[in-house]
Design a protein around this motif. Structure first.
Motif, PDB file in Angstrom:
ATOM      1  N   LYS A   1      -8.870   3.929   1.580  1.00  4.61           N
ATOM      2  CA  LYS A   1      -7.871   4.940   1.971  1.00  4.61           C
ATOM      3  C   LYS A   1      -8.484   5.922   2.987  1.00  4.61           C
ATOM      4  O   LYS A   1      -7.848   6.267   3.992  1.00  4.61           O
ATOM      5  CB  LYS A   1      -7.412   5.667   0.699  1.00  4.61           C
ATOM      6  CG  LYS A   1      -6.714   6.996   0.890  1.00  4.61           C
ATOM      7  CD  LYS A   1      -5.270   6.848   1.292  1.00  4.61           C
ATOM      8  CE  LYS A   1      -4.575   8.223   1.292  1.00  4.61           C
ATOM      9  NZ  LYS A   1      -3.287   8.154   1.983  1.00  4.61           N
TER      10      LYS A   1
ATOM     11  N   ALA B   1       0.207   5.110  -5.090  1.00  5.93           N
ATOM     12  CA  ALA B   1      -0.406   3.756  -5.009  1.00  5.93           C
ATOM     13  C   ALA B   1      -1.756   3.613  -5.704  1.00  5.93           C
ATOM     14  O   ALA B   1      -1.948   2.729  -6.519  1.00  5.93           O
ATOM     15  CB  ALA B   1      -0.514   3.279  -3.563  1.00  5.93           C
TER      16      ALA B   1
ATOM     17  N   SER C   1       0.818  -1.226   0.000  1.00  7.75           N
ATOM     18  CA  SER C   1       0.000   0.000   0.000  1.00  7.75           C
ATOM     19  C   SER C   1       0.847   1.269   0.000  1.00  7.75           C
ATOM     20  O   SER C   1       0.326   2.379   0.093  1.00  7.75           O
ATOM     21  CB  SER C   1      -0.978  -0.008   1.176  1.00  7.75           C
ATOM     22  OG  SER C   1      -0.282   0.082   2.405  1.00  7.75           O
TER      23      SER C   1
ATOM     24  N   VAL D   1       1.369  -5.819  -8.344  1.00 12.04           N
ATOM     25  CA  VAL D   1       1.251  -4.926  -7.192  1.00 12.04           C
ATOM     26  C   VAL D   1       0.487  -3.651  -7.531  1.00 12.04           C
ATOM     27  O   VAL D   1       0.702  -2.617  -6.916  1.00 12.04           O
ATOM     28  CB  VAL D   1       2.640  -4.585  -6.592  1.00 12.04           C
ATOM     29  CG1 VAL D   1       3.238  -5.797  -5.915  1.00 12.04           C
ATOM     30  CG2 VAL D   1       3.606  -4.050  -7.641  1.00 12.04           C
TER      31      VAL D   1
ATOM     32  N   GLY E   1      -2.233  -1.311  -7.051  1.00 14.75           N
ATOM     33  CA  GLY E   1      -3.283  -0.991  -6.085  1.00 14.75           C
ATOM     34  C   GLY E   1      -3.290  -1.893  -4.864  1.00 14.75           C
ATOM     35  O   GLY E   1      -2.404  -2.735  -4.670  1.00 14.75           O
ATOM     36  N   TYR E   2      -4.310  -1.680  -4.012  1.00 11.97           N
ATOM     37  CA  TYR E   2      -4.424  -2.460  -2.776  1.00 11.97           C
ATOM     38  C   TYR E   2      -4.817  -3.906  -3.091  1.00 11.97           C
ATOM     39  O   TYR E   2      -5.430  -4.191  -4.105  1.00 11.97           O
ATOM     40  CB  TYR E   2      -5.482  -1.830  -1.862  1.00 11.97           C
ATOM     41  CG  TYR E   2      -5.184  -0.424  -1.412  1.00 11.97           C
ATOM     42  CD1 TYR E   2      -3.883   0.043  -1.258  1.00 11.97           C
ATOM     43  CD2 TYR E   2      -6.215   0.461  -1.129  1.00 11.97           C
ATOM     44  CE1 TYR E   2      -3.620   1.343  -0.835  1.00 11.97           C
ATOM     45  CE2 TYR E   2      -5.967   1.764  -0.697  1.00 11.97           C
ATOM     46  CZ  TYR E   2      -4.663   2.198  -0.551  1.00 11.97           C
ATOM     47  OH  TYR E   2      -4.417   3.473  -0.144  1.00 11.97           O
ATOM     48  N   ASP E   3      -4.502  -4.794  -2.157  1.00 10.61           N
ATOM     49  CA  ASP E   3      -4.780  -6.217  -2.341  1.00 10.61           C
ATOM     50  C   ASP E   3      -6.251  -6.524  -2.024  1.00 10.61           C
ATOM     51  O   ASP E   3      -6.578  -7.098  -0.986  1.00 10.61           O
ATOM     52  CB  ASP E   3      -3.852  -7.035  -1.434  1.00 10.61           C
ATOM     53  CG  ASP E   3      -4.075  -8.531  -1.595  1.00 10.61           C
ATOM     54  OD1 ASP E   3      -4.655  -8.944  -2.626  1.00 10.61           O
ATOM     55  OD2 ASP E   3      -3.679  -9.285  -0.688  1.00 10.61           O
TER      56      ASP E   3
ATOM     57  N   THR F   1       0.401   4.521   2.198  1.00  8.17           N
ATOM     58  CA  THR F   1      -0.772   5.389   2.081  1.00  8.17           C
ATOM     59  C   THR F   1      -1.834   5.076   3.138  1.00  8.17           C
ATOM     60  O   THR F   1      -2.809   5.818   3.256  1.00  8.17           O
ATOM     61  CB  THR F   1      -1.437   5.253   0.696  1.00  8.17           C
ATOM     62  OG1 THR F   1      -1.877   3.890   0.523  1.00  8.17           O
ATOM     63  CG2 THR F   1      -0.463   5.606  -0.420  1.00  8.17           C
ATOM     64  N   LEU F   2      -1.660   3.967   3.875  1.00  2.00           N
ATOM     65  CA  LEU F   2      -2.683   3.574   4.857  1.00  2.00           C
ATOM     66  C   LEU F   2      -2.186   3.708   6.298  1.00  2.00           C
ATOM     67  O   LEU F   2      -2.992   3.727   7.227  1.00  2.00           O
ATOM     68  CB  LEU F   2      -3.115   2.118   4.610  1.00  2.00           C
ATOM     69  CG  LEU F   2      -3.723   1.792   3.245  1.00  2.00           C
ATOM     70  CD1 LEU F   2      -4.076   0.316   3.156  1.00  2.00           C
ATOM     71  CD2 LEU F   2      -4.955   2.661   2.971  1.00  2.00           C
TER      72      LEU F   2
END
Lengths: 456, 456
Positions: free
Chosen positions: A441, A455, A199, B187, B189-191, A202-203
């Protein structure tokens, strides 16, 4: 309080030594290894503890200051580039390996631990830390987690996410959250660990990680290097090796342009007919037998020459060719290192498309691939000293990205999106996933202060 | 429109055959394999396509009707239990294997595909689908994804999440979202794929999954079974086997109470001194050598007797003991099957704690463990015909859960939280992660209609 900058409050609440405000030093902390130009951040916090991170995030939330978390800055997507008015939060000083349990095959580490240092510490107990991005002698575990770094060994052992069991993270408002577990399995609640990995800061800010170790191979790996007269034959050999269940621990493909760059530099006696080289390793107990099987499969698929190592020194020589690739390209010019990934069966098609894009736009592109994973690193070469890639490089890269997506692939196999891939992101993610990711997010970072613009 | 129930609008917009409103049939779709009593759902949608799911979710959002997605209903945590006024959304009819690519080692499947059917389809191409929960002959891929199901082979091949590459999901409002990819790495973006796996249908409804296949072992597995006079010796043997890098493809531990239950039923000639049995397999090319090594390690760690299989028939006999375990317990009474997981090194401590809890509360508990993963299934036995576990069973279970957490373990290794573990959830997750997970849930399902009260 006229004239008092908000950062002074931060400096006072930490300790002077921990905040850098010298503009020249700040600039070196505002970049990673891409061509993305940074802005002018307010300062750099060199965190020494989780408490420093908590203090920084509380201050940043209060003053609505963007925070750019950072490890070694070895990223290749602009994920650690800091803009005007941001604070850079370096985790590089948090280097403790807090626990290493051979019995449970786990380690608990701070984010600033150098990847190779953890691997070396594990090897003292017959274990290893499997993820090995090419930067692993300088990159940090925290940076590897933030980008879900891959590497050469991941064809056998998986990417960083596959080794992450649990995290301690500091959220945007300074709250501390624990995710995951110390156990090999566990399904309590949502997979927050997996969500944080990749991530790009960004989190939240990772302040501790529980990672999985694996048994280190008992013997040194066995190695082969094979030359092919066509990319398609090399691709067929890769497919045959994977289909035979040989389980290579490394499977790298070098294209003609890369081999020429190496030959130019080190005179490896490159044959005119050689279009590709495949280098494979096995670290299995029966590695030598596996390598001989791979050798046969290369020959059956048209290899013109195959060398098999019978000693560590010979292995070093064969693997050395792969290691030289990047330096050989840097001699030729400035390098934009790209990172598409496609289904393995279309690897040769992807390389052909890269060559065509290079020819069309007059750009020299040398490609190395983690062939077992279908992960390609086309390196776009342009004039030394140029501040950023010229338009024809971006035009060729644009074609490469779109072609990867058309082949069922992805924009980035292991480097990340950062700021570099923002332009293409919507092509892959689609509108619903994009909106959902923005919603996620906002749950973690409602003020949008954590590494904004990266991201997603 | 007095007298017109909202479900009639759904019945009309789908087709009558696809919605069940017969209360008796509904009841059978409102339960899984736990003791959790369902409510009275409005009806059951037997979806035949993604469009049916989209139509159902749009209708449910409009009328604010809770939706309980469901595969085979073989879950053990009440994750598919449906309450009053809900609609059950069964995916069991969506059974297409849409694609199976031997070259890329992936399959694209609908959620209703039976797990073992996918495995069999893969084996026609020399591949396998690795996750094998004990229910795999009846459970569905969709249900396995929703619970992040484990199984016997995951000691070597990982859990369901490790085989999930990409998903198509229908969100609460009927929007369709694609997550993940077809490639081995990626990879961008978020998973979101990892987030959906194990989320028990609380974030969306999976309508298609791209899963990873693996090479099937070439030869039948080699097997050993070892008897130990103490749990601690058996635990030490497990540690020694894992530390030696033997890579078992199965490593199961049966405690004395389980062995007694089997002996009671089938008279296996159980020795009075035997406290535990360890059953291990290797599916590696050098499996026979690996098993002999495991045999030696068992002997070195105090095994009183070790049998090694030299034929498929003998293997069946040894593995049969493990397979009999659950049926043997069902003869003794009604069974609450639990699922804690601890770091491997404290497996014997955890079994001792389970025995102590059983003794303290006068509850018969038989434990089988996926020992290589530290994942234990204590089975709490109580009177046949009892509608739900009596207080002393819950008191003993409460002790077991708390002890697992104290040992650095987790409430659930592979079965999930469902409604069954809600009481203990906060002990493991903590307040920040709980709040964050509720925030994530709200991003996907702002009205709270997707499987309310489950998972988080």
């Amino acid at each position: 309080m006229q004239g008092v900058r908000p950062i002074d409050a931060l400096v006072n609440s930490l300790s002077e030594a921990r905040v850098v405000t010298d503009p020249d030093v700040i600039d070196s902390y505002a970049r990673d290894r891409t061509f993305v130009a940074p802005g002018k951040p307010l300062g750099v916090v060199l965190a020494a503890s989780r408490d420093d991170v908590v203090t920084t995030m509380k201050w940043a939330s209060e003053h609505r200051v963007p925070v750019v978390p950072r490890g070694a800055g070895s990223g290749l997507a602009g994920g650690a580039t800091a803009g005007d008015g941001a604070v850079v939060l370096s985790l590089a000083r948090m280097t403790a390996i807090k626990e290493l349990s051979p019995a449970d095959e786990i380690a608990v580490v701070e984010p600033g631990v150098i990847t190779a240092d953890l691997d070396r510490a594990a090897r003292e107990h017959g274990l290893m830390y499997a993820p090995d991005p090419s930067s692993y002698e300088i990159s940090t575990i925290g940076g590897n987690l933030a980008t879900n770094a891959g590497g050469l060994r991941c064809v056998k052992y998986g990417v960083t996410r596959d080794s992450a069991l649990g995290l301690e993270v500091v959220l945007a408002d300074g709250r501390v959250m624990n995710t995951g577990r110390r156990t090999m399995k566990g399904v309590t609640g949502y997979d927050l660990t997996g969500l944080f990995v990749g991530s790009e800061g960004t989190l939240g800010v990772i302040t501790s990680a529980t990672v999985r170790l694996r048994r280190a191979p008992a013997a040194p790996p066995a190695t082969f290097a094979a030359e092919f007269g066509s990319l398609r034959d090399a691709g067929a050999a890769v497919s045959a090796i994977m289909a035979a269940g040989c389980q290579p621990s490394l499977m790298e493909l070098l294209d003609r342009a890369t081999l020429e760059a190496i030959d130019d530099w080190r005179n490896i006696g490159l044959e005119p007919a050689t279009q590709a080289m495949l280098i494979g390793q096995s670290d299995a107990a029966d590695g030598q037998a596996m390598i001989e099987r791979m050798e046969r499969l290369c020959t059956e698929n048209g290899a013109s020459f195959v060398a098999v190592s019978s000693s560590p020194a010979e292995t070093e020589e064969l693997i050395g060719l792969r290691r030289m690739a990047y330096q050989a390209k840097e001699r030729l010019g400035a390098c934009l290192v790209e990172d598409v990934c496609v289904p393995r069966s279309v690897l040769p098609d992807m390389i052909s498309a890269i060559e065509a894009a290079g020819a069309r736009h007059g750009v020299r592109i040398c490609t190395v691939a983690h062939a077992g994973d279908g992960n390609l690193h086309p390196v776009f070469i342009f004039e030394h000293g140029t501040v950023e890639p010229p338009p024809e490089v971006w035009a060729a890269a644009d074609e490469v990205f779109r072609h990867a997506l058309e082949l069922g692939g992805t924009l980035t196999g292991e480097h990340g999106v950062g700021v570099l891939k923002q332009r293409w992101l919507a092509l892959e993610s689609g509108p619903v996933a994009t909106e959902v990711q923005r919603g996620i997010k906002a749950v973690f970072d409602p003020l949008g202060i954590l590494n904004p613009g990266k991201a997603i």
